[in-house]
Design a protein around this motif. Sequence first.
Motif, mmCIF file in Angstrom:
data_model
loop_
_atom_site.group_PDB
_atom_site.id
_atom_site.type_symbol
_atom_site.label_atom_id
_atom_site.label_comp_id
_atom_site.label_asym_id
_atom_site.label_seq_id
_atom_site.Cartn_x
_atom_site.Cartn_y
_atom_site.Cartn_z
ATOM 1 N N LEU A 274 0.747 -1.022 -0.083
ATOM 2 C CA LEU A 274 0.056 -0.014 -0.071
ATOM 3 C C LEU A 274 0.670 1.200 -0.199
ATOM 4 N N PHE A 275 0.731 2.127 -1.058
ATOM 5 C CA PHE A 275 1.514 3.278 -1.338
ATOM 6 C C PHE A 275 0.557 4.411 -1.213
ATOM 7 N N VAL A 276 0.923 5.459 -0.634
ATOM 8 C CA VAL A 276 0.161 6.886 -0.410
ATOM 9 C C VAL A 276 0.944 7.717 -1.309
ATOM 10 N N ALA A 277 0.030 8.409 -2.086
ATOM 11 C CA ALA A 277 0.783 9.598 -2.942
ATOM 12 C C ALA A 277 -0.058 10.769 -2.549
ATOM 13 N N SER A 278 0.635 12.117 -2.732
ATOM 14 C CA SER A 278 0.010 13.083 -2.086
ATOM 15 C C SER A 278 -1.102 13.598 -3.062
ATOM 16 N N PHE A 279 -0.658 13.622 -4.355
ATOM 17 C CA PHE A 279 -1.773 13.969 -5.069
ATOM 18 C C PHE A 279 -1.709 13.567 -6.729
ATOM 19 N N TYR A 280 -2.559 13.875 -7.391
ATOM 20 C CA TYR A 280 -2.635 13.012 -8.526
ATOM 21 C C TYR A 280 -1.305 12.810 -9.542
ATOM 22 N N PRO A 281 -0.667 13.875 -9.911
ATOM 23 C CA PRO A 281 0.765 13.354 -10.957
ATOM 24 C C PRO A 281 1.460 12.208 -10.143
ATOM 25 N N ILE A 282 1.784 12.536 -8.652
ATOM 26 C CA ILE A 282 2.387 11.545 -7.959
ATOM 27 C C ILE A 282 1.961 10.233 -8.039
ATOM 28 N N GLU A 283 0.581 10.196 -7.709
ATOM 29 C CA GLU A 283 -0.133 8.777 -7.972
ATOM 30 C C GLU A 283 0.106 8.147 -9.369
ATOM 31 N N GLN A 284 -0.042 8.958 -10.540
ATOM 32 C CA GLN A 284 0.417 8.480 -11.550
ATOM 33 C C GLN A 284 1.625 7.885 -11.706
ATOM 34 N N ILE A 285 2.384 8.507 -11.241
ATOM 35 C CA ILE A 285 4.024 7.985 -11.505
ATOM 36 C C ILE A 285 4.280 6.564 -10.445
ATOM 37 N N VAL A 286 3.779 6.783 -9.419
ATOM 38 C CA VAL A 286 4.016 5.363 -8.542
ATOM 39 C C VAL A 286 3.216 4.390 -8.897
ATOM 40 N N SER A 287 1.889 4.738 -9.505
ATOM 41 C CA SER A 287 0.964 3.499 -9.887
ATOM 42 C C SER A 287 1.847 2.957 -11.240
ATOM 43 N N GLY A 288 2.478 3.854 -12.107
ATOM 44 C CA GLY A 288 3.089 3.509 -13.191
ATOM 45 C C GLY A 288 4.301 2.660 -13.112
ATOM 46 N N VAL A 289 4.836 2.680 -12.015
ATOM 47 C CA VAL A 289 6.124 2.048 -11.479
ATOM 48 C C VAL A 289 6.023 0.889 -10.875
ATOM 49 N N ALA A 290 5.114 1.023 -9.820
ATOM 50 C CA ALA A 290 4.658 0.037 -8.874
ATOM 51 C C ALA A 290 3.874 -1.205 -9.676
ATOM 52 N N GLY A 291 3.120 -0.826 -10.665
ATOM 53 C CA GLY A 291 2.472 -1.720 -11.457
ATOM 54 C C GLY A 291 1.490 -2.657 -10.714
ATOM 55 N N GLU A 292 1.234 -3.889 -10.790
ATOM 56 C CA GLU A 292 0.241 -4.652 -10.102
ATOM 57 C C GLU A 292 0.618 -5.135 -8.586
ATOM 58 N N ARG A 293 2.020 -4.696 -8.485
ATOM 59 C CA ARG A 293 2.442 -5.142 -7.046
ATOM 60 C C ARG A 293 2.089 -4.184 -5.640
ATOM 61 N N ALA A 294 0.976 -3.262 -6.137
ATOM 62 C CA ALA A 294 0.786 -2.269 -5.200
ATOM 63 C C ALA A 294 -0.552 -1.601 -5.330
ATOM 64 N N VAL A 295 -1.189 -1.090 -4.332
ATOM 65 C CA VAL A 295 -2.293 -0.322 -4.403
ATOM 66 C C VAL A 295 -1.981 1.059 -3.987
ATOM 67 N N VAL A 296 -2.191 2.153 -4.953
ATOM 68 C CA VAL A 296 -1.627 3.436 -4.637
ATOM 69 C C VAL A 296 -3.032 4.424 -4.412
ATOM 70 N N TYR A 297 -2.955 5.045 -3.449
ATOM 71 C CA TYR A 297 -3.882 5.800 -2.883
ATOM 72 C C TYR A 297 -3.282 7.358 -2.837
ATOM 73 N N SER A 298 -4.403 8.126 -3.438
ATOM 74 C CA SER A 298 -3.938 9.783 -3.387
ATOM 75 C C SER A 298 -4.801 10.173 -2.509
ATOM 76 N N ALA B 108 0.243 2.733 5.517
ATOM 77 C CA ALA B 108 1.116 2.640 4.192
ATOM 78 C C ALA B 108 2.540 1.970 4.484
ATOM 79 N N ASP B 109 2.937 1.537 3.174
ATOM 80 C CA ASP B 109 4.300 0.949 3.261
ATOM 81 C C ASP B 109 5.444 2.318 2.874
ATOM 82 N N ALA B 110 4.813 3.310 2.060
ATOM 83 C CA ALA B 110 5.603 4.023 2.000
ATOM 84 C C ALA B 110 4.572 5.654 1.307
ATOM 85 N N TYR B 111 4.910 6.664 1.700
ATOM 86 C CA TYR B 111 4.321 7.838 1.287
ATOM 87 C C TYR B 111 5.342 8.740 0.495
#
Length: 302
Positions: free
Chosen positions: A43-67, A91-94
């Motif tokens: 579980l990764f938490v991103a602060s807002f939209y563009p950060i969520e987009q990058i983290v989701s793109g790199v983490a792929g299916e191995r994580a759930v990313v919450y903005s 979260a595992d990381a912010y």
Amino acid sequence: MKSSAPYYKLLVAFGFAVLLLFGCTTSTNRSSNNSTSSDGKLLFVASFYPIEQIVSGVAGERAVVYSLVPAGTEPHDYEPTSADVRKLSAADAYFALGSGFSAFEEQAKNALSGQTPSFDLSTNITHLTTNGKIDPHIWVSPRLMKQMTEVVYLDLIHIDPTNAQSYRANADGFEAKLDQLDSDFATGLSHCNKSIILTSHAAFGYLALDYNLTQVGVSGLDPESEPTPSQIRELIDLTRQHNMKYLFYEELVDPRVSQTIANEAGAKTLELNPLEGSKNKQNYFQIQRRNLQNLRLALECS
């Protein structure tokens, strides 16, 4: 509506800190690699939209990313909720932008120090300044998005080294899309009759720098700051002087000032999205391609 009262902002910051402290002290003690979402993913938490987009793109299916900032919400003065606190505590990381973008990013990071690893994506990026203030809107540049993608990749292999190969492949794929987007912008904006863009707020400085444009913002780096009547008159004159047929508004900002200037100058309005949030759940690349289409129309590109 945005409040300018320092006392109000102090209460907001204090309240968030208390909520975060409560969330952290009531969460189960764990190492950063042991906290997973209900389906076994990180579980990764991103602060807002563009950060969520990058983290989701790199983490792929191995994580759930919450903005933290919900879709369709303007992030500059976002006030986190108790649900955000619970996500942060588990979260595992912010992941945050940094760059002094918004107070809530720092509040979250500081309050969770020692509980959840936090990472700033703007590390080692040279920032523009506007009227002496750092311009944090680096994500509007596909080139700088690529730099941030590499930062996320390094962060993820630090958190989860076992899956480094998967993260590398995801990062390479995301960066390839950014390279193509950059190429499309460079080609699409290379032969234009105009080069000035009049935007709702000064969020497009890095995009303008990349593709040899001149940005003029109706308001400054903060979209809620309002121009004076004399400034509005100057923008109307500028629009007429350069025979600008289109002015830009934003999805998440009140368009009335831009529309007033356009009406007075005999121009029309088009959307130019600063990618701070998406009401329609479009991804970064879809929004940017729409931006390119509207820029080409406004700048009379061939």
